[in-house]
Design a protein around this motif. Sequence first.
Motif, PDB file in Angstrom:
ATOM      1  N   LEU A 198      -5.274 -20.004  -0.439  1.00  0.00           N
ATOM      2  CA  LEU A 198      -5.778 -21.342  -0.097  1.00  0.00           C
ATOM      3  C   LEU A 198      -4.876 -22.024   0.928  1.00  0.00           C
ATOM      4  N   TYR A 199      -3.572 -21.871   0.769  1.00  0.00           N
ATOM      5  CA  TYR A 199      -2.644 -22.485   1.723  1.00  0.00           C
ATOM      6  C   TYR A 199      -2.775 -21.845   3.100  1.00  0.00           C
ATOM      7  N   VAL A 200      -3.013 -20.538   3.137  1.00  0.00           N
ATOM      8  CA  VAL A 200      -3.225 -19.859   4.421  1.00  0.00           C
ATOM      9  C   VAL A 200      -4.483 -20.419   5.090  1.00  0.00           C
ATOM     10  N   LEU A 201      -5.536 -20.630   4.310  1.00  0.00           N
ATOM     11  CA  LEU A 201      -6.757 -21.213   4.878  1.00  0.00           C
ATOM     12  C   LEU A 201      -6.494 -22.604   5.449  1.00  0.00           C
ATOM     13  N   LEU A 202      -5.623 -23.354   4.783  1.00  0.00           N
ATOM     14  CA  LEU A 202      -5.301 -24.717   5.227  1.00  0.00           C
ATOM     15  C   LEU A 202      -4.137 -24.762   6.221  1.00  0.00           C
ATOM     16  N   SER A 203      -3.590 -23.618   6.566  1.00  0.00           N
ATOM     17  CA  SER A 203      -2.366 -23.593   7.372  1.00  0.00           C
ATOM     18  C   SER A 203      -2.478 -24.278   8.736  1.00  0.00           C
ATOM     19  N   PRO A 204      -3.611 -24.254   9.444  1.00  0.00           N
ATOM     20  CA  PRO A 204      -3.636 -25.006  10.705  1.00  0.00           C
ATOM     21  C   PRO A 204      -3.365 -26.498  10.497  1.00  0.00           C
ATOM     22  N   VAL A 205      -3.948 -27.063   9.456  1.00  0.00           N
ATOM     23  CA  VAL A 205      -3.729 -28.487   9.160  1.00  0.00           C
ATOM     24  C   VAL A 205      -2.288 -28.707   8.702  1.00  0.00           C
ATOM     25  N   LEU A 206      -1.827 -27.847   7.789  1.00  0.00           N
ATOM     26  CA  LEU A 206      -0.458 -27.998   7.278  1.00  0.00           C
ATOM     27  C   LEU A 206       0.578 -27.778   8.375  1.00  0.00           C
ATOM     28  N   GLN A 207       0.295 -26.858   9.296  1.00  0.00           N
ATOM     29  CA  GLN A 207       1.238 -26.638  10.401  1.00  0.00           C
ATOM     30  C   GLN A 207       1.260 -27.837  11.343  1.00  0.00           C
ATOM     31  N   TRP A 208       0.095 -28.428  11.574  1.00  0.00           N
ATOM     32  CA  TRP A 208       0.043 -29.634  12.393  1.00  0.00           C
ATOM     33  C   TRP A 208       0.903 -30.729  11.758  1.00  0.00           C
ATOM     34  N   ILE A 209       0.788 -30.890  10.440  1.00  0.00           N
ATOM     35  CA  ILE A 209       1.590 -31.880   9.718  1.00  0.00           C
ATOM     36  C   ILE A 209       3.075 -31.514   9.802  1.00  0.00           C
ATOM     37  N   ARG A 264       4.766 -30.037  12.000  1.00  0.00           N
ATOM     38  CA  ARG A 264       5.391 -30.220  13.324  1.00  0.00           C
ATOM     39  C   ARG A 264       5.649 -31.685  13.660  1.00  0.00           C
ATOM     40  N   ARG A 265       5.189 -32.582  12.830  1.00  0.00           N
ATOM     41  CA  ARG A 265       5.367 -34.016  13.066  1.00  0.00           C
ATOM     42  C   ARG A 265       6.163 -34.616  11.910  1.00  0.00           C
ATOM     43  N   LYS A 266       7.341 -35.097  12.213  1.00  0.00           N
ATOM     44  CA  LYS A 266       8.235 -35.589  11.155  1.00  0.00           C
ATOM     45  C   LYS A 266       7.615 -36.742  10.378  1.00  0.00           C
ATOM     46  N   VAL A 267       6.940 -37.632  11.051  1.00  0.00           N
ATOM     47  CA  VAL A 267       6.323 -38.771  10.366  1.00  0.00           C
ATOM     48  C   VAL A 267       5.233 -38.277   9.418  1.00  0.00           C
ATOM     49  N   MET A 268       4.395 -37.362   9.898  1.00  0.00           N
ATOM     50  CA  MET A 268       3.322 -36.827   9.056  1.00  0.00           C
ATOM     51  C   MET A 268       3.892 -36.039   7.888  1.00  0.00           C
ATOM     52  N   MET A 269       4.968 -35.317   8.139  1.00  0.00           N
ATOM     53  CA  MET A 269       5.624 -34.554   7.072  1.00  0.00           C
ATOM     54  C   MET A 269       6.156 -35.512   6.006  1.00  0.00           C
ATOM     55  N   SER A 270       6.755 -36.600   6.449  1.00  0.00           N
ATOM     56  CA  SER A 270       7.266 -37.605   5.505  1.00  0.00           C
ATOM     57  C   SER A 270       6.128 -38.221   4.699  1.00  0.00           C
ATOM     58  N   ILE A 271       5.025 -38.533   5.369  1.00  0.00           N
ATOM     59  CA  ILE A 271       3.869 -39.108   4.676  1.00  0.00           C
ATOM     60  C   ILE A 271       3.322 -38.116   3.653  1.00  0.00           C
ATOM     61  N   THR A 319       4.606 -26.132   3.196  1.00  0.00           N
ATOM     62  CA  THR A 319       4.665 -26.895   4.435  1.00  0.00           C
ATOM     63  C   THR A 319       6.093 -26.958   4.966  1.00  0.00           C
ATOM     64  N   MET A 320       7.078 -27.025   4.073  1.00  0.00           N
ATOM     65  CA  MET A 320       8.482 -26.969   4.514  1.00  0.00           C
ATOM     66  C   MET A 320       8.786 -25.635   5.186  1.00  0.00           C
ATOM     67  N   GLY A 321       8.234 -24.549   4.653  1.00  0.00           N
ATOM     68  CA  GLY A 321       8.403 -23.244   5.292  1.00  0.00           C
ATOM     69  C   GLY A 321       7.818 -23.237   6.690  1.00  0.00           C
ATOM     70  N   LEU A 322       6.635 -23.827   6.851  1.00  0.00           N
ATOM     71  CA  LEU A 322       6.031 -23.951   8.178  1.00  0.00           C
ATOM     72  C   LEU A 322       6.929 -24.785   9.091  1.00  0.00           C
ATOM     73  N   HIS A 323       7.474 -25.851   8.553  1.00  0.00           N
ATOM     74  CA  HIS A 323       8.355 -26.742   9.316  1.00  0.00           C
ATOM     75  C   HIS A 323       9.644 -26.027   9.736  1.00  0.00           C
ATOM     76  N   LEU A 324      10.240 -25.291   8.807  1.00  0.00           N
ATOM     77  CA  LEU A 324      11.507 -24.608   9.103  1.00  0.00           C
ATOM     78  C   LEU A 324      11.341 -23.523  10.161  1.00  0.00           C
ATOM     79  N   SER A 325      10.158 -22.979  10.281  1.00  0.00           N
ATOM     80  CA  SER A 325       9.923 -21.959  11.294  1.00  0.00           C
ATOM     81  C   SER A 325      10.062 -22.530  12.698  1.00  0.00           C
ATOM     82  N   SER A 326       9.570 -23.738  12.898  1.00  0.00           N
ATOM     83  CA  SER A 326       9.663 -24.344  14.226  1.00  0.00           C
ATOM     84  C   SER A 326      10.885 -25.248  14.374  1.00  0.00           C
TER      85      SER A 326
END
Length: 175
Positions: free
Chosen positions: A94-105, A107-114, A151-158
């Motif tokens: 399920l997370y893989v299916l949602l990964s484009p949205v989660l990756q978008w979040i 990559r943005r610190k404000v969105m990640m915080s929210i 999502t933190m894993g996605l964040h740490l990659s970039s």
Amino acid sequence: RSFFFVVSGYCLANGLESQGYKAQLRKRVRSLLVPYLFWCLVLGLQTNINSLVRNIICHYPLMRHIDLNPISIFGLDLTMNPPLPLWFLRALMLYVLLSPVLQWIARRKVMMSILVVTLVVFNSIKNIYVSKDLTTFFAFTCAPANIVAFTMGLHLSSNPIRISKGVGKSTSSNL
């Protein structure tokens, strides 16, 4: 379990950069979804055979406690947990299916915080507002801590954490 989702998100993000979403989705269908469905089927059949044998031995009606619903046999009923080791695979798919949205979040610190604040608040109040039917869904498959970890894993990659080259080395001035 959070470490599993952090590493999974990190590895997926690296694959997304090099191969793209469709290639990674196909790869995850082969490596996650197919084994998940297979093992749910095997365990569902085993459970049904055990129930059938018990029904025969105890002289119960033959179909008592036999589950022929393919949605529950294949672990696709999100209100119920699949056999325990398999919920990781369902959640990750399920997370893989949602990964484009989660990756978008991610990559943005404000969105990640929210996202983090929203999921922490939701986790605190979910027992009050979530129906009993969805309790398992939010405790395992879509547990807020697991979504944050992925999502933190996605964040740490970039945004890798850079550790100084001098950490752990002694220098002559420290002696």
